[in-house]
Structure formats: structure tokens, C-alpha cells
Design a protein around this motif. Sequence first.
Motif, PDB file in Angstrom:
ATOM      1  N   LEU A  48      -4.732  42.495 -34.215  1.00 49.28           N
ATOM      2  CA  LEU A  48      -3.695  42.274 -33.205  1.00 49.28           C
ATOM      3  C   LEU A  48      -3.987  41.038 -32.365  1.00 49.28           C
ATOM      4  N   ARG A  49      -5.209  40.919 -31.900  1.00 53.30           N
ATOM      5  CA  ARG A  49      -5.561  39.823 -30.992  1.00 53.30           C
ATOM      6  C   ARG A  49      -5.691  38.483 -31.712  1.00 53.30           C
ATOM      7  N   ASP A  50      -6.415  38.466 -32.842  1.00 54.55           N
ATOM      8  CA  ASP A  50      -6.737  37.208 -33.515  1.00 54.55           C
ATOM      9  C   ASP A  50      -5.666  36.753 -34.507  1.00 54.55           C
ATOM     10  N   GLU A  51      -5.126  37.692 -35.254  1.00 58.79           N
ATOM     11  CA  GLU A  51      -4.136  37.328 -36.277  1.00 58.79           C
ATOM     12  C   GLU A  51      -2.720  37.245 -35.718  1.00 58.79           C
ATOM     13  N   LEU A  52      -2.368  38.182 -34.845  1.00 54.36           N
ATOM     14  CA  LEU A  52      -0.996  38.224 -34.318  1.00 54.36           C
ATOM     15  C   LEU A  52      -0.878  37.647 -32.912  1.00 54.36           C
ATOM     16  N   ARG A  53      -1.998  37.319 -32.302  1.00 50.66           N
ATOM     17  CA  ARG A  53      -2.035  36.752 -30.948  1.00 50.66           C
ATOM     18  C   ARG A  53      -1.405  37.674 -29.901  1.00 50.66           C
ATOM     19  N   LEU A  54      -1.518  38.972 -30.126  1.00 45.63           N
ATOM     20  CA  LEU A  54      -1.073  39.979 -29.167  1.00 45.63           C
ATOM     21  C   LEU A  54      -2.305  40.389 -28.373  1.00 45.63           C
ATOM     22  N   THR A  55      -2.577  39.658 -27.325  1.00 44.72           N
ATOM     23  CA  THR A  55      -3.833  39.811 -26.602  1.00 44.72           C
ATOM     24  C   THR A  55      -3.786  40.851 -25.480  1.00 44.72           C
ATOM     25  N   GLY A  56      -2.689  41.552 -25.350  1.00 41.33           N
ATOM     26  CA  GLY A  56      -2.609  42.608 -24.341  1.00 41.33           C
ATOM     27  C   GLY A  56      -3.465  43.810 -24.684  1.00 41.33           C
ATOM     28  N   THR A  57      -3.729  44.026 -25.962  1.00 44.17           N
ATOM     29  CA  THR A  57      -4.618  45.102 -26.386  1.00 44.17           C
ATOM     30  C   THR A  57      -6.038  44.621 -26.139  1.00 44.17           C
ATOM     31  N   HIS A  58      -6.694  45.205 -25.147  1.00 42.00           N
ATOM     32  CA  HIS A  58      -8.008  44.723 -24.729  1.00 42.00           C
ATOM     33  C   HIS A  58      -9.140  45.406 -25.489  1.00 42.00           C
ATOM     34  N   VAL A  59     -10.211  44.677 -25.672  1.00 36.08           N
ATOM     35  CA  VAL A  59     -11.429  45.218 -26.274  1.00 36.08           C
ATOM     36  C   VAL A  59     -12.396  45.455 -25.125  1.00 36.08           C
ATOM     37  N   GLY A  60     -12.618  46.718 -24.817  1.00 36.76           N
ATOM     38  CA  GLY A  60     -13.461  47.042 -23.681  1.00 36.76           C
ATOM     39  C   GLY A  60     -14.855  47.480 -24.055  1.00 36.76           C
TER      40      GLY A  60
END
Length: 161
Positions: A27-39
Amino acid sequence: MAEVTMKVNGKAVTKSVKGNTLMTDFLRDELRLTGTHVGCDTSQCGACNIHVNGSLVKACTMFAAEAEGAEVSTIEGQSAADGTLNVIQQAFQDHHGLQCGFCTPGMVMAAASLLKENPKPSEAEVRDYLEGNICRCTGYHNIVKAILAASGQDVSAIAAE
């Protein structure tokens, strides 16, 4: 590499991924949907909560390839196309259910899942449901208040903190 196809926030997506690509990274790297956080990367904090086929999932516990053919919803898919906040997001804003904002996407996604299952939860039910979400800033009081408000319940008697 394997090709994976899914619907993310209503849009069809097809990408090649390594078998060990976590859904958070996809989601973050491929789709650039950075709202899903890695905590935490250990399924403890809930910052990476998403919905997969309508169920709440911690995206750090799922490989992207496991979402083949799935309907995936992220925090970016919660607001309207024009950017208008949904009722849960608005309640978080109105009742200050956030401080630093890091846990907020996961909290909103958990709240959406809870309210789908239980449209009028009690305060105890909200607190119990959020057990898998960690917030280090708020003390949860205003998060719980926001979720109760989003459910349409009167929260005017609950003091702000």
C-alpha cells in the motif's frame, strides 16, 4: 514475483509483487497510499488497520499476494471523492480524538468496523473493541467520545479531556 489484482478503495489495481511483500509495504510503497501507518510490524499497535473484504485486518500481518481478488479499503478510501470527511473522521475532528495523528488512521478504520458490527456501542464496548489499537498521546477518552458521537449518540454530558 507474482502478479496480484485487487480493488483498493474502489479502483482495480494489478501489480507484480514478491511473495514476502507485506500489505503495508504494498500500500505505502507500490500504491503510495501512505495513510496506512507502520507502527510496530508485530501486530500490536493497530496503526496499519485496513479492511479486506469488509473485515478489519492489520496490514502488517498479511502478504499482498493474499489479497488477490479482494476488496481493500484504506483510510484514503474513507472520505468522499471531494475530500469531505466521513462521519467518523468528522467526529474525530470535532471531539479531538487525535493528537499526533499517528494512530488515527488505524483508529478510524477500527471504528468503522465496530460501527458496522454494532451501530450503537456502549463506552465499554468501544474500549473493548479498541484493545488492539495503541495510542500513546490521547489516553483514549476523546477517541471513545468521537466514536460514540459518530454512532449518533449524545456525548454532550461527557467532559472533554
